[in-house]
Design a protein around this motif. Structure first.
Motif, PDB file in Angstrom:
ATOM      1  N   SER A   1      -9.243   0.257   1.642  1.00 39.71           N
ATOM      2  CA  SER A   1      -7.835   0.612   1.417  1.00 39.71           C
ATOM      3  C   SER A   1      -7.633   2.107   1.613  1.00 39.71           C
ATOM      4  O   SER A   1      -8.573   2.903   1.525  1.00 39.71           O
ATOM      5  CB  SER A   1      -7.411   0.216  -0.002  1.00 39.71           C
ATOM      6  OG  SER A   1      -8.220   0.867  -0.968  1.00 39.71           O
TER       7      SER A   1
ATOM      8  N   VAL B   1       2.537  -9.817  -1.267  1.00 35.56           N
ATOM      9  CA  VAL B   1       1.775  -8.644  -1.701  1.00 35.56           C
ATOM     10  C   VAL B   1       0.477  -9.076  -2.375  1.00 35.56           C
ATOM     11  O   VAL B   1      -0.586  -8.489  -2.137  1.00 35.56           O
ATOM     12  CB  VAL B   1       2.621  -7.769  -2.648  1.00 35.56           C
ATOM     13  CG1 VAL B   1       1.761  -6.684  -3.296  1.00 35.56           C
ATOM     14  CG2 VAL B   1       3.776  -7.128  -1.885  1.00 35.56           C
TER      15      VAL B   1
ATOM     16  N   ASN C   1       9.497  -1.171   1.611  1.00 38.36           N
ATOM     17  CA  ASN C   1       9.062  -2.514   1.209  1.00 38.36           C
ATOM     18  C   ASN C   1       8.674  -3.421   2.368  1.00 38.36           C
ATOM     19  O   ASN C   1       8.279  -4.562   2.136  1.00 38.36           O
ATOM     20  CB  ASN C   1      10.122  -3.216   0.349  1.00 38.36           C
ATOM     21  CG  ASN C   1      10.494  -2.413  -0.882  1.00 38.36           C
ATOM     22  OD1 ASN C   1       9.614  -1.983  -1.620  1.00 38.36           O
ATOM     23  ND2 ASN C   1      11.783  -2.184  -1.076  1.00 38.36           N
TER      24      ASN C   1
ATOM     25  N   VAL D   1       2.698  -3.038  -5.911  1.00 37.52           N
ATOM     26  CA  VAL D   1       1.487  -2.799  -5.130  1.00 37.52           C
ATOM     27  C   VAL D   1       0.477  -2.023  -5.971  1.00 37.52           C
ATOM     28  O   VAL D   1      -0.715  -2.340  -6.001  1.00 37.52           O
ATOM     29  CB  VAL D   1       1.814  -2.034  -3.830  1.00 37.52           C
ATOM     30  CG1 VAL D   1       0.539  -1.646  -3.102  1.00 37.52           C
ATOM     31  CG2 VAL D   1       2.706  -2.877  -2.936  1.00 37.52           C
ATOM     32  N   THR D   2       0.950  -1.014  -6.695  1.00 40.56           N
ATOM     33  CA  THR D   2       0.065  -0.225  -7.550  1.00 40.56           C
ATOM     34  C   THR D   2      -0.554  -1.084  -8.633  1.00 40.56           C
ATOM     35  O   THR D   2      -1.765  -1.048  -8.872  1.00 40.56           O
ATOM     36  CB  THR D   2       0.845   0.929  -8.201  1.00 40.56           C
ATOM     37  OG1 THR D   2       1.392   1.761  -7.174  1.00 40.56           O
ATOM     38  CG2 THR D   2      -0.057   1.758  -9.090  1.00 40.56           C
TER      39      THR D   2
ATOM     40  N   SER E   1      -3.130  -3.777  -7.242  1.00 39.93           N
ATOM     41  CA  SER E   1      -4.214  -3.344  -6.355  1.00 39.93           C
ATOM     42  C   SER E   1      -5.592  -3.540  -6.970  1.00 39.93           C
ATOM     43  O   SER E   1      -6.572  -3.721  -6.247  1.00 39.93           O
ATOM     44  CB  SER E   1      -4.021  -1.874  -5.965  1.00 39.93           C
ATOM     45  OG  SER E   1      -4.056  -1.046  -7.119  1.00 39.93           O
TER      46      SER E   1
ATOM     47  N   HIS F   1       6.533 -10.886  -3.576  1.00 41.79           N
ATOM     48  CA  HIS F   1       5.434 -10.661  -4.505  1.00 41.79           C
ATOM     49  C   HIS F   1       4.233 -11.533  -4.166  1.00 41.79           C
ATOM     50  O   HIS F   1       3.082 -11.099  -4.308  1.00 41.79           O
ATOM     51  CB  HIS F   1       5.895 -10.922  -5.939  1.00 41.79           C
ATOM     52  CG  HIS F   1       6.810  -9.863  -6.462  1.00 41.79           C
ATOM     53  ND1 HIS F   1       7.861 -10.136  -7.321  1.00 41.79           N
ATOM     54  CD2 HIS F   1       6.850  -8.526  -6.254  1.00 41.79           C
ATOM     55  CE1 HIS F   1       8.485  -9.007  -7.610  1.00 41.79           C
ATOM     56  NE2 HIS F   1       7.893  -8.027  -6.962  1.00 41.79           N
TER      57      HIS F   1
ATOM     58  N   ILE G   1       6.350  -5.013   5.208  1.00 45.73           N
ATOM     59  CA  ILE G   1       4.927  -5.236   5.416  1.00 45.73           C
ATOM     60  C   ILE G   1       4.712  -5.424   6.906  1.00 45.73           C
ATOM     61  O   ILE G   1       5.399  -6.222   7.554  1.00 45.73           O
ATOM     62  CB  ILE G   1       4.444  -6.488   4.645  1.00 45.73           C
ATOM     63  CG1 ILE G   1       4.598  -6.269   3.136  1.00 45.73           C
ATOM     64  CG2 ILE G   1       2.995  -6.813   4.988  1.00 45.73           C
ATOM     65  CD1 ILE G   1       4.338  -7.495   2.302  1.00 45.73           C
TER      66      ILE G   1
ATOM     67  N   LEU H   1      -3.147  -8.059  -0.939  1.00 43.86           N
ATOM     68  CA  LEU H   1      -4.111  -7.322  -1.742  1.00 43.86           C
ATOM     69  C   LEU H   1      -5.315  -8.172  -2.131  1.00 43.86           C
ATOM     70  O   LEU H   1      -6.189  -7.718  -2.861  1.00 43.86           O
ATOM     71  CB  LEU H   1      -3.431  -6.790  -3.008  1.00 43.86           C
ATOM     72  CG  LEU H   1      -2.339  -5.747  -2.781  1.00 43.86           C
ATOM     73  CD1 LEU H   1      -1.617  -5.426  -4.081  1.00 43.86           C
ATOM     74  CD2 LEU H   1      -2.925  -4.474  -2.177  1.00 43.86           C
TER      75      LEU H   1
ATOM     76  N   THR I   1       9.123  -2.277  -5.410  1.00 44.57           N
ATOM     77  CA  THR I   1       8.001  -3.084  -4.941  1.00 44.57           C
ATOM     78  C   THR I   1       6.731  -2.255  -4.856  1.00 44.57           C
ATOM     79  O   THR I   1       5.631  -2.752  -5.076  1.00 44.57           O
ATOM     80  CB  THR I   1       8.316  -3.698  -3.571  1.00 44.57           C
ATOM     81  OG1 THR I   1       9.467  -4.542  -3.695  1.00 44.57           O
ATOM     82  CG2 THR I   1       7.151  -4.531  -3.057  1.00 44.57           C
ATOM     83  N   ARG I   2       6.851  -0.968  -4.555  1.00 38.99           N
ATOM     84  CA  ARG I   2       5.667  -0.106  -4.471  1.00 38.99           C
ATOM     85  C   ARG I   2       4.915  -0.086  -5.787  1.00 38.99           C
ATOM     86  O   ARG I   2       3.694   0.038  -5.804  1.00 38.99           O
ATOM     87  CB  ARG I   2       6.098   1.318  -4.091  1.00 38.99           C
ATOM     88  CG  ARG I   2       7.138   1.915  -5.015  1.00 38.99           C
ATOM     89  CD  ARG I   2       7.672   3.226  -4.475  1.00 38.99           C
ATOM     90  NE  ARG I   2       8.836   3.686  -5.212  1.00 38.99           N
ATOM     91  CZ  ARG I   2       9.592   4.715  -4.836  1.00 38.99           C
ATOM     92  NH1 ARG I   2       9.290   5.379  -3.746  1.00 38.99           N
ATOM     93  NH2 ARG I   2      10.637   5.073  -5.536  1.00 38.99           N
TER      94      ARG I   2
ATOM     95  N   CYS J   1       1.916  -1.840   3.506  1.00 36.41           N
ATOM     96  CA  CYS J   1       3.191  -2.030   2.817  1.00 36.41           C
ATOM     97  C   CYS J   1       3.829  -0.655   2.705  1.00 36.41           C
ATOM     98  O   CYS J   1       3.258   0.256   2.082  1.00 36.41           O
ATOM     99  CB  CYS J   1       2.974  -2.641   1.434  1.00 36.41           C
ATOM    100  SG  CYS J   1       4.512  -2.889   0.491  1.00 36.41           S
TER     101      CYS J   1
END
Length: 454
Positions: free
Chosen positions: A415, A148, A389, A119-120, A123, A145, A391, A152, A115-116, A339
């Motif tokens: 951020s 996230v 993962n 996020v990348t 973003s 998802h 939040i 974001l 999941t990270r 996250c």
């Protein structure tokens, strides 16, 4: 390169949308085996964005695996480990273009342990394509998802209900999934959801309209990507300039040159503007702006330039230059939604490094007030820690003041990352919420003598 209008002002978002070479950054996400890589491969293949040698390589790899037709997922699953497992484990970036628009695509992993990477990939995205297997409907990873993407603040979300060919292209199946996801996304605050029924394997509604779903009259995936308005213009945001490097050439031609190099994170800066350097609070005036070896009158996001100020100030990497009238108050007390990305849990009392733009400072995790429960979006109070993962909300105390914007105001300067000071591992991605200064905090009493006493 960003163009300027006749009056010297930067191009507006509306002008960018109208331009045939306008750029859209988007990310794909979904559960394992929902067909993300196949969708991306179909987009590249059917839009004629694949070179012949790439297609030949994919065809050979597919034949070696005993497949009769080229596996278009291999156009993005380039790592050997991914090809062997048949899943995506890293973010695969692809660049392609149509006559109407240019695209930067981030194909993100579906497995919960990656999941990270989602996020990348999301973003910097202006649009997220969330895939759902029509046979399975909305599952936990789908909700993750969506959360996230909402966290974001991705402005556009596409729900691609994939594998419609495996459910007989039935409209009620699509309608039920679209309604469930739409309700969930609305509760998260997602501003816009466009649902499209597709079959990435067969090509239905990806680039060309489907002959099997005459009940659907909306756009194909590519049509939507080409026409969705890129409504956000970074030049509309308040001007922010994180200093990356101080340039002091000390040459005979420029004995007194002092420039501050970096990338304009948001907004517009002009020669003559009054500015304040944060966190010191010292003020000056922009005397000159250098770009590509030439002096210019203004600079805007995301240009990389060098600023020269009228006064000799003590400025170094990590300082932030902003307009003098900016609503910006550096603080050591940070409240944020995060996250957590690492297998090692995040707990109150943890010592971390906080990286914000070009500045890295020591920080202490004061408290974790709540964790988000994805099933019903309730807040689980006082969870004690955040696992991989998760939040949740955190409060931090930093060793030095930070000029953080609220994330809803600026995705760039609102951020931050939390980093393990021992080995440099990224632990957590954070989005600043309401920050406040509070000098009377008991955190300092809990710190030891290892340089964390603040």
């Amino acid at each position: 390169m960003t163009e300027t209008l006749g009056n010297g002002a930067p191009e507006t978002a509306a002008t960018a949308v109208a331009a045939p070479t306008a750029l859209l950054r988007f990310a794909t996400a979904g559960s394992v085996d929902d067909g993300k890589s196949t969708l991306v491969g179909r987009l590249l293949h059917d839009s004629k964005s694949v070179l012949s040698d790439q297609l030949e390589a994919v065809s050979r790899a597919s034949q070696e695996r005993g497949q009769k037709a080229p596996d278009l997922a291999l156009l993005t699953d380039g790592l050997r480990a991914e090809r062997e497992q048949g899943i995506t484990i890293d973010v695969a970036y692809r660049y392609f273009a149509t006559p109407r628009r240019r695209f930067i695509l981030a194909d993100t992993p579906g497995h919960v342990q990656y999941t990270r990477n989602m996020v990348t990939g999301a973003s910097t995205a202006e649009l997220a394509v969330v895939l759902v297997d029509a046979r399975n409907g909305v599952v936990e990873q789908t909700r993750r998802h969506a959360a996230v993407a909402a966290l974001l603040r991705v402005p556009h979300v596409v729900l691609a209900v994939n594998k419609m060919d495996l459910v007989g292209y039935e409209e009620p199946v699509f309608a039920e999934i679209a309604e469930e996801f739409g309700t969930y996304a609305t509760s998260l605050g997602v501003p816009e959801v466009t649902a499209i029924p597709i079959s990435a394997l067969e090509g239905d509604n990806v680039v060309a309209p489907s002959a099997h779903m005459d009940w659907y009259s909306g756009p194909t995936v590519l049509e939507h990507l080409e026409t969705v308005p890129v409504t956000h213009d970074p030049t509309d945001d308040p001007a922010r300039f994180p200093v990356q490097y101080v340039i002091r050439p000390r040459t005979a031609a420029h004995p007194d040159y002092r420039g501050y190099a970096g990338q304009v994170a948001s907004g517009v800066l002009r020669v003559g503007d009054r500015v304040t350097v944060h966190p010191s609070g010292r003020g000056s005036t922009i005397e000159a702006i250098d770009a590509l070896g030439q002096s210019v009158d203004l600079a805007w996001a995301p240009q990389s330039v060098t600023l020269r100020l009228a006064d000799d100030l003590d400025i170094s990497r990590g300082d932030l230059i902003a307009p003098a009238d900016a609503d910006l108050s550096p603080t050591q007390e940070v409240t944020a939604t995060v996250c957590h990305l690492h297998d090692r849990p995040l707990q109150p009392g943890d010592r971390v490094l906080l990286k914000h733009t070009t500045r890295t400072v020591k920080a202490l995790v004061k408290d974790i007030p709540s964790r988000l429960t994805l099933d019903d979006l309730s807040q689980h109070p006082a969870p004690g820690r955040l696992a991989a993962n998760d939040i949740g909300r955190v409060t931090l105390r930093t060793a030095e003041p930070l000029p953080l914007d609220p994330y809803h105001r600026s995705r760039r300067t609102g951020s931050f990352l939390l980093i393990d000071p021992a080995d440099g591992t990224t632990l957590t991605a954070g989005m600043a919420g309401e920050a406040f200064a509070d000098a009377d905090t008991p955190v300092a009493a809990a710190a030891d003598d290892e340089g964390w006493d603040f």
